[in-house]
Design a protein around this motif. Sequence first.
Motif, PDB file in Angstrom:
ATOM      1  N   PHE A 109     -16.530  57.026  45.147  1.00  0.00           N
ATOM      2  CA  PHE A 109     -17.194  56.223  44.109  1.00  0.00           C
ATOM      3  C   PHE A 109     -18.669  55.976  44.410  1.00  0.00           C
ATOM      4  N   GLU A 110     -19.124  56.454  45.543  1.00  0.00           N
ATOM      5  CA  GLU A 110     -20.539  56.407  45.936  1.00  0.00           C
ATOM      6  C   GLU A 110     -21.147  55.011  45.829  1.00  0.00           C
ATOM      7  N   PRO A 111     -20.789  54.129  46.755  1.00  0.00           N
ATOM      8  CA  PRO A 111     -21.397  52.798  46.764  1.00  0.00           C
ATOM      9  C   PRO A 111     -22.912  52.894  46.932  1.00  0.00           C
ATOM     10  N   THR A 112     -23.634  51.975  46.309  1.00  0.00           N
ATOM     11  CA  THR A 112     -25.095  51.973  46.434  1.00  0.00           C
ATOM     12  C   THR A 112     -25.470  51.273  47.750  1.00  0.00           C
ATOM     13  N   SER A 113     -26.773  51.292  48.064  1.00  0.00           N
ATOM     14  CA  SER A 113     -27.214  50.663  49.324  1.00  0.00           C
ATOM     15  C   SER A 113     -27.040  49.142  49.268  1.00  0.00           C
ATOM     16  N   LYS A 114     -26.849  48.604  48.067  1.00  0.00           N
ATOM     17  CA  LYS A 114     -26.641  47.146  47.932  1.00  0.00           C
ATOM     18  C   LYS A 114     -25.202  46.725  48.234  1.00  0.00           C
ATOM     19  N   ALA A 115     -24.302  47.681  48.310  1.00  0.00           N
ATOM     20  CA  ALA A 115     -22.881  47.345  48.525  1.00  0.00           C
ATOM     21  C   ALA A 115     -22.673  46.935  49.975  1.00  0.00           C
ATOM     22  N   LYS A 116     -22.475  45.653  50.193  1.00  0.00           N
ATOM     23  CA  LYS A 116     -22.268  45.144  51.566  1.00  0.00           C
ATOM     24  C   LYS A 116     -20.799  44.747  51.793  1.00  0.00           C
ATOM     25  N   PHE A 117     -20.109  44.492  50.697  1.00  0.00           N
ATOM     26  CA  PHE A 117     -18.712  44.036  50.782  1.00  0.00           C
ATOM     27  C   PHE A 117     -17.905  44.714  49.673  1.00  0.00           C
ATOM     28  N   VAL A 118     -16.591  44.775  49.910  1.00  0.00           N
ATOM     29  CA  VAL A 118     -15.720  45.197  48.803  1.00  0.00           C
ATOM     30  C   VAL A 118     -14.667  44.108  48.599  1.00  0.00           C
ATOM     31  N   GLU A 119     -14.567  43.730  47.338  1.00  0.00           N
ATOM     32  CA  GLU A 119     -13.674  42.638  46.940  1.00  0.00           C
ATOM     33  C   GLU A 119     -12.485  43.268  46.208  1.00  0.00           C
ATOM     34  N   ALA A 133     -10.638  29.817  49.932  1.00  0.00           N
ATOM     35  CA  ALA A 133     -10.906  28.899  48.813  1.00  0.00           C
ATOM     36  C   ALA A 133      -9.886  27.762  48.804  1.00  0.00           C
ATOM     37  N   THR A 134      -8.670  28.049  49.242  1.00  0.00           N
ATOM     38  CA  THR A 134      -7.617  27.034  49.249  1.00  0.00           C
ATOM     39  C   THR A 134      -7.851  26.017  50.356  1.00  0.00           C
ATOM     40  N   ASN A 135      -8.266  26.500  51.539  1.00  0.00           N
ATOM     41  CA  ASN A 135      -8.481  25.588  52.667  1.00  0.00           C
ATOM     42  C   ASN A 135      -9.413  26.258  53.682  1.00  0.00           C
ATOM     43  N   SER A 136     -10.713  26.034  53.518  1.00  0.00           N
ATOM     44  CA  SER A 136     -11.700  26.740  54.351  1.00  0.00           C
ATOM     45  C   SER A 136     -11.714  26.243  55.797  1.00  0.00           C
ATOM     46  N   ARG A 137     -11.079  25.095  56.055  1.00  0.00           N
ATOM     47  CA  ARG A 137     -10.987  24.602  57.433  1.00  0.00           C
ATOM     48  C   ARG A 137      -9.976  25.438  58.231  1.00  0.00           C
ATOM     49  N   GLU A 138      -9.063  26.046  57.538  1.00  0.00           N
ATOM     50  CA  GLU A 138      -7.967  26.741  58.218  1.00  0.00           C
ATOM     51  C   GLU A 138      -7.980  28.262  58.069  1.00  0.00           C
ATOM     52  N   TYR A 139      -8.627  28.765  57.015  1.00  0.00           N
ATOM     53  CA  TYR A 139      -8.604  30.213  56.773  1.00  0.00           C
ATOM     54  C   TYR A 139     -10.008  30.691  56.465  1.00  0.00           C
ATOM     55  N   GLY A 140     -10.410  31.768  57.192  1.00  0.00           N
ATOM     56  CA  GLY A 140     -11.773  32.251  57.014  1.00  0.00           C
ATOM     57  C   GLY A 140     -11.826  33.604  56.342  1.00  0.00           C
ATOM     58  N   PHE A 141     -13.019  34.164  56.301  1.00  0.00           N
ATOM     59  CA  PHE A 141     -13.198  35.481  55.702  1.00  0.00           C
ATOM     60  C   PHE A 141     -12.752  36.567  56.670  1.00  0.00           C
ATOM     61  N   VAL A 196      -5.559  45.593  41.541  1.00  0.00           N
ATOM     62  CA  VAL A 196      -5.990  46.156  40.251  1.00  0.00           C
ATOM     63  C   VAL A 196      -7.489  46.403  40.184  1.00  0.00           C
ATOM     64  N   SER A 197      -8.248  45.873  41.163  1.00  0.00           N
ATOM     65  CA  SER A 197      -9.682  46.188  41.104  1.00  0.00           C
ATOM     66  C   SER A 197     -10.344  46.180  42.471  1.00  0.00           C
ATOM     67  N   LEU A 198     -11.357  47.035  42.576  1.00  0.00           N
ATOM     68  CA  LEU A 198     -12.242  47.073  43.742  1.00  0.00           C
ATOM     69  C   LEU A 198     -13.641  46.812  43.203  1.00  0.00           C
ATOM     70  N   ARG A 199     -14.275  45.761  43.714  1.00  0.00           N
ATOM     71  CA  ARG A 199     -15.640  45.463  43.261  1.00  0.00           C
ATOM     72  C   ARG A 199     -16.556  45.474  44.480  1.00  0.00           C
ATOM     73  N   PHE A 200     -17.636  46.232  44.380  1.00  0.00           N
ATOM     74  CA  PHE A 200     -18.578  46.329  45.493  1.00  0.00           C
ATOM     75  C   PHE A 200     -19.698  45.323  45.258  1.00  0.00           C
ATOM     76  N   THR A 201     -19.950  44.480  46.280  1.00  0.00           N
ATOM     77  CA  THR A 201     -20.875  43.358  46.081  1.00  0.00           C
ATOM     78  C   THR A 201     -21.891  43.259  47.219  1.00  0.00           C
ATOM     79  N   GLU A 202     -22.964  42.519  46.907  1.00  0.00           N
ATOM     80  CA  GLU A 202     -23.960  42.207  47.937  1.00  0.00           C
ATOM     81  C   GLU A 202     -23.543  40.952  48.695  1.00  0.00           C
ATOM     82  N   GLN A 203     -22.851  40.059  47.996  1.00  0.00           N
ATOM     83  CA  GLN A 203     -22.445  38.755  48.536  1.00  0.00           C
ATOM     84  C   GLN A 203     -21.068  38.817  49.173  1.00  0.00           C
ATOM     85  N   GLU A 204     -20.906  38.038  50.238  1.00  0.00           N
ATOM     86  CA  GLU A 204     -19.591  37.946  50.878  1.00  0.00           C
ATOM     87  C   GLU A 204     -18.623  37.238  49.927  1.00  0.00           C
TER      88      GLU A 204
END
Length: 327
Positions: free
Chosen positions: A170-180, A267-275, A252-260
């Motif tokens: 799919f040829e990610p661009t140079s801006k693609a830092k993450f895949v969601e 999102a449910t509990n950021s104290r207990e689960y990270g990226f 159902v989807s792959l989205r290439f993003t600049e942002q983490e």
Amino acid sequence: MLIKIHKKSDPLSSEITNESVYKARRDFIRTSSTLALGGLTGLGALTASLDTHAVTSQDTHPGKKLSNYKEKVRTVDEPLTPFKDVTHYNNFYEFSTDKEEPAIVARDFNPHPWSIKVEGEVAKPGTYQLEDFIKPHTLEERIYRFRCVEAWSMVIPWVGIPLASIIKRFEPTSKAKFVEMVTLYDPQRMPGQKRAVLDWPYLEGLRMDEAMHPLTILAVGLYGVELPNQNGAPLRLVVPWKYGFKNIKSIVSLRFTEQEPINTWQATNSREYGFYANVNPEVDHPRWSQARERRIGEFLKRKTLKFNGYEEEVAPLYASMDLRKFF
Ligand code: MTE
């Protein structure tokens, strides 16, 4: 509400998952749920099977046999977790928060036809039918350790495709830092989504170098058959050095993003689960130790391995990071 009848011989799920961990996660969901508790009485996994038989006709949708895959491209020198346990001890909240119910509730889910949307920072965005998404690739069997954040583990023979070879198409661009990646949202077909136990749809993400790592695959099968519904049919992520919740199902989807991306459990509990959620015996979950784990089917606990045993291959990805901070 589903009422279960216990056989005296059934082990309690608390005998499989460490009891305090099982209760803590269940209690957390109870207290954080915005729904009336009455709707959540199915939460406790009351029984679990540790039978060690292989695929039988009693198993839900044993699935179509996959052919033409390269066998044992990766393996581990540890016994496989029996098919019955891999497919009847699940976390798939879109169907149930109980461990055994996804196999029952997802029995009639039909994952065909299925399409996957590719979007964001790529030269070739589009919506692809599953068959076209997979067709250009050779399927590979990858036998990996699988470690849940709840401190249980399995060894699973996946069949899938290296995510790197899919992404390159799919040829990610140079801006693609993450895949969601996002799971199907369809409460009619995934009845667990009628309850606000999580912020649907389930979402996960990887940094591009993690997504392109040769260990990372998109699985379409296990034990040589198509993925059972409860394991994330027809397509799920497998990242063996990370905790199980990163391994998003029914994508159902792959989205290439600049942002983490902010993943669902974060999102449910950021104290207990990270990226990052890399398996790390030295960093405890705030409410339980991660030093040891219960391999499903074994009695004694075993030591948890750093990066789930894949340290040599993946530690360089995190050379500049303080792993205690980035759980
Ligand atoms: N993906 C979706 N969409 N929904 C879920 O509830 N659970 C996660 C992960 N992927 C989950 C998911 C968790 S917590 C784990 S441990 C694994 O799936 C479990 O995978 P398994 O049921 O195939 O063992």
